[in-house]
Design an enzyme around this catalytic site. Structure first.
Site, mmCIF file in Angstrom:
data_model
loop_
_atom_site.group_PDB
_atom_site.id
_atom_site.type_symbol
_atom_site.label_atom_id
_atom_site.label_comp_id
_atom_site.label_asym_id
_atom_site.label_seq_id
_atom_site.Cartn_x
_atom_site.Cartn_y
_atom_site.Cartn_z
ATOM 1 N N ARG A 238 0.574 -0.734 0.179
ATOM 2 C CA ARG A 238 0.168 0.056 -0.364
ATOM 3 C C ARG A 238 0.694 1.163 0.062
ATOM 4 O O ARG A 238 1.966 0.336 0.270
ATOM 5 C CB ARG A 238 -0.780 0.037 1.584
ATOM 6 N N GLU A 267 -3.395 8.153 -5.329
ATOM 7 C CA GLU A 267 -3.773 7.489 -6.324
ATOM 8 C C GLU A 267 -4.634 7.663 -7.020
ATOM 9 O O GLU A 267 -5.855 7.884 -6.213
ATOM 10 C CB GLU A 267 -4.012 5.804 -5.660
ATOM 11 N N HIS A 286 -1.248 0.987 -9.479
ATOM 12 C CA HIS A 286 -2.141 -0.699 -8.115
ATOM 13 C C HIS A 286 -2.789 -1.312 -9.186
ATOM 14 O O HIS A 286 -3.736 -1.429 -9.419
ATOM 15 C CB HIS A 286 -2.943 0.213 -8.188
HETATM 16 P P1 NAD Z 1 -1.373 -11.044 5.195
HETATM 17 O O1 NAD Z 1 -3.165 -10.687 6.465
HETATM 18 O O2 NAD Z 1 -1.703 -12.562 4.414
HETATM 19 O O3 NAD Z 1 -0.310 -10.736 5.112
HETATM 20 C C1 NAD Z 1 0.152 -10.312 5.756
HETATM 21 C C2 NAD Z 1 1.290 -10.207 6.751
HETATM 22 O O4 NAD Z 1 2.064 -8.553 7.255
HETATM 23 C C3 NAD Z 1 0.971 -11.153 8.081
HETATM 24 O O5 NAD Z 1 0.866 -12.045 8.648
HETATM 25 C C4 NAD Z 1 0.742 -9.947 9.222
HETATM 26 O O6 NAD Z 1 1.805 -10.620 10.424
HETATM 27 C C5 NAD Z 1 2.357 -9.128 8.953
HETATM 28 N N1 NAD Z 1 1.930 -7.959 9.617
HETATM 29 C C6 NAD Z 1 1.778 -7.249 9.368
HETATM 30 N N2 NAD Z 1 2.426 -6.443 11.004
HETATM 31 C C7 NAD Z 1 3.673 -6.070 10.245
HETATM 32 C C8 NAD Z 1 4.448 -5.311 10.838
HETATM 33 N N3 NAD Z 1 4.045 -4.145 11.414
HETATM 34 N N4 NAD Z 1 5.673 -5.775 9.667
HETATM 35 C C9 NAD Z 1 6.052 -6.807 9.467
HETATM 36 N N5 NAD Z 1 4.959 -7.275 8.986
HETATM 37 C C10 NAD Z 1 3.846 -7.291 9.111
HETATM 38 O O7 NAD Z 1 -1.789 -10.571 3.721
HETATM 39 P P2 NAD Z 1 -1.499 -10.336 2.012
HETATM 40 O O8 NAD Z 1 -3.052 -11.401 1.346
HETATM 41 O O9 NAD Z 1 -0.173 -11.136 2.137
HETATM 42 O O10 NAD Z 1 -1.491 -9.294 1.537
HETATM 43 C C11 NAD Z 1 -0.963 -7.977 1.997
HETATM 44 C C12 NAD Z 1 -1.069 -6.677 1.696
HETATM 45 O O11 NAD Z 1 -0.891 -6.954 0.472
HETATM 46 C C13 NAD Z 1 -2.580 -6.456 2.524
HETATM 47 O O12 NAD Z 1 -2.553 -5.888 2.795
HETATM 48 C C14 NAD Z 1 -2.864 -5.264 0.607
HETATM 49 O O13 NAD Z 1 -2.442 -3.780 1.468
HETATM 50 C C15 NAD Z 1 -1.371 -5.649 0.296
HETATM 51 N N6 NAD Z 1 -2.576 -6.049 -1.169
HETATM 52 C C16 NAD Z 1 -1.669 -4.967 -2.440
HETATM 53 C C17 NAD Z 1 -2.674 -5.622 -3.503
HETATM 54 C C18 NAD Z 1 -2.070 -4.799 -4.922
HETATM 55 O O14 NAD Z 1 -3.475 -5.072 -5.865
HETATM 56 N N7 NAD Z 1 -1.233 -3.757 -4.675
HETATM 57 C C19 NAD Z 1 -3.218 -6.419 -3.541
HETATM 58 C C20 NAD Z 1 -3.630 -7.355 -2.515
HETATM 59 C C21 NAD Z 1 -3.570 -7.322 -1.996
#
Ligand code: NAD
Length: 326
Positions: A238, A267, A286
């Site tokens: 993000r 964005e 994005h």
């Molecule tokens: P998820 O919830 O499966 O994994 C997120 C991980 O981040 C978890 O294991 C959590 O413990 C960890 N985390 C939380 N706080 C943290 C910190 N301070 N430092 C390090 N790690 C930390 O989520 P996901 O499905 O893997 O997605 C991750 C992120 O990717 C989403 O929150 C979303 O914002 C982003 N995303 C972006 C797109 C895109 O199109 N660009 C698409 C999907 C997801």
């Protein structure tokens, strides 16, 4: 009769598979809306809605308050920083996300950024098109094999990125304070207990944690200065987790070697954004989680999520505010 049906709102950019599932139900009145809909118009539609699917339309307290009959909010995707979860929880309305549907797409995008930066894809392409073949030895591409990648966030996407990096013979460090070090070690990677201690050893840092009060500004000037000289930063998570002005400074000073950005503080980013003028920055609008496969899978998952709640059997694994259904 239409007035006996339960009204479900869905954004016009939802994949066809989701429309098929919801249209197949005679008890659902499906109303499309443009994802850029004005708040007032959305509030009118929400007045008698039982469910809503949202893509990038923000869903805050005002939307919750405008929807007295609302039973479910289903996001197309997994990030929910634009949704007021507390407001939904107060009304005992489940917020659903689409689990693994786009995890592979995002992990592949992170890998694409790493490889494209390592291979200097933009420059190489330009040398051929601009007739500058003779310049080709000036800026050497590099191998990723043997290099160290630091994966920040070891969830659905981070685990998949790590696996792909390991397959390319990279050394994989993982920073995730919410995952037990043994769980990281047991799948063959090295847990980084301290982010600041891990940064100086990684040629690539790839961000896969959520955006929240803990992670906003996580990569500001001090952290970027702590990264290895010449390293690349990849953000497919993000905008706002990386401070763009500080990133620009770190690239312009020559400290960092490149960046891959799918997401931005604003964005779309302003065309005045200095990062957009740099050859060592690769961008995408994005789109990391948007592929033909992911769009279909997310649409299906979102539609099933909505129906699961309206049918009285919420798919618990996809509920963010799970406490309300336990
Ligand atoms: P998820 O919830 O499966 O994994 C997120 C991980 O981040 C978890 O294991 C959590 O413990 C960890 N985390 C939380 N706080 C943290 C910190 N301070 N430092 C390090 N790690 C930390 O989520 P996901 O499905 O893997 O997605 C991750 C992120 O990717 C989403 O929150 C979303 O914002 C982003 N995303 C972006 C797109 C895109 O199109 N660009 C698409 C999907 C997801």
């Amino acid at each position: 009769m239409a007035d006996e049906k339960r009204k479900v709102l869905a954004p016009s950019n939802m994949g066809g598979a989701g429309w098929d599932i919801l249209h197949s139900r005679e008890d659902i009145l499906l109303i499309p809306y443009p994802p850029t809909i004005a708040a007032e118009e959305l509030h009118n539609l929400l007045l008698d809605a039982a469910g809503i699917v949202v893509s990038f339309t923000p869903f805050g307290r005002a939307e919750v308050d405008a929807a007295p009959l609302l039973q479910v909010v289903a996001r197309i995707g997994v990030g929910y920083d634009a949704v007021d979860v507390a407001a939904l929880t107060a009304r005992r309305i489940p917020l659903m996300t689409t689990g693994l549907a786009n995890s592979t797409s995002v992990a592949e995008k992170a890998l694409y950024f790493m490889l494209a930066l390592a291979k200097r894809a933009t420059l190489m392409d330009r040398l051929v098109r601009e007739g500058r073949w003779h310049d080709r030895y000036r800026a050497m591409p590099m191998e990723v094999a043997g290099k160290t990648v630091l994966v920040v966030g070891f969830g659905r996407i981070g685990t998949r990125t790590a696996r792909r990096c390991a397959a390319l013979e990279m050394r994989v460090l993982v920073y995730d304070p919410y995952v037990a070090p043994e769980a990281i070690r047991s799948v063959g990677y090295e847990p980084a207990m301290d982010l600041d201690a891990a940064l100086p050893v990684a040629e690539f840092v790839t961000i896969h944690c959520p955006k929240n009060s803990e992670t906003i500004g996580m990569f500001g000037a001090a952290r970027l200065a702590g990264m290895k000289h010449g390293a690349a930063l990849i953000n497919t998570a993000r905008g706002g987790i990386v401070e763009e002005a500080a990133l620009h400074e770190a690239l312009a000073s020559g400290h960092l070697g490149g960046a891959g950005l799918d997401v931005f503080e604003a964005e779309p980013p302003s065309l005045e954004n200095a990062l957009l003028r740099r050859d060592d920055v690769l961008t995408a609008p994005h789109m990391a989680g948007v592929t033909a496969e992911a769009v279909a899978a997310m649409a299906q998952a979102a539609a099933r999520n909505v129906l699961s709640v309206l049918d009285g059997a919420p798919l618990a694994e996809n509920v963010v505010n799970r406490a309300i259904i336990d």
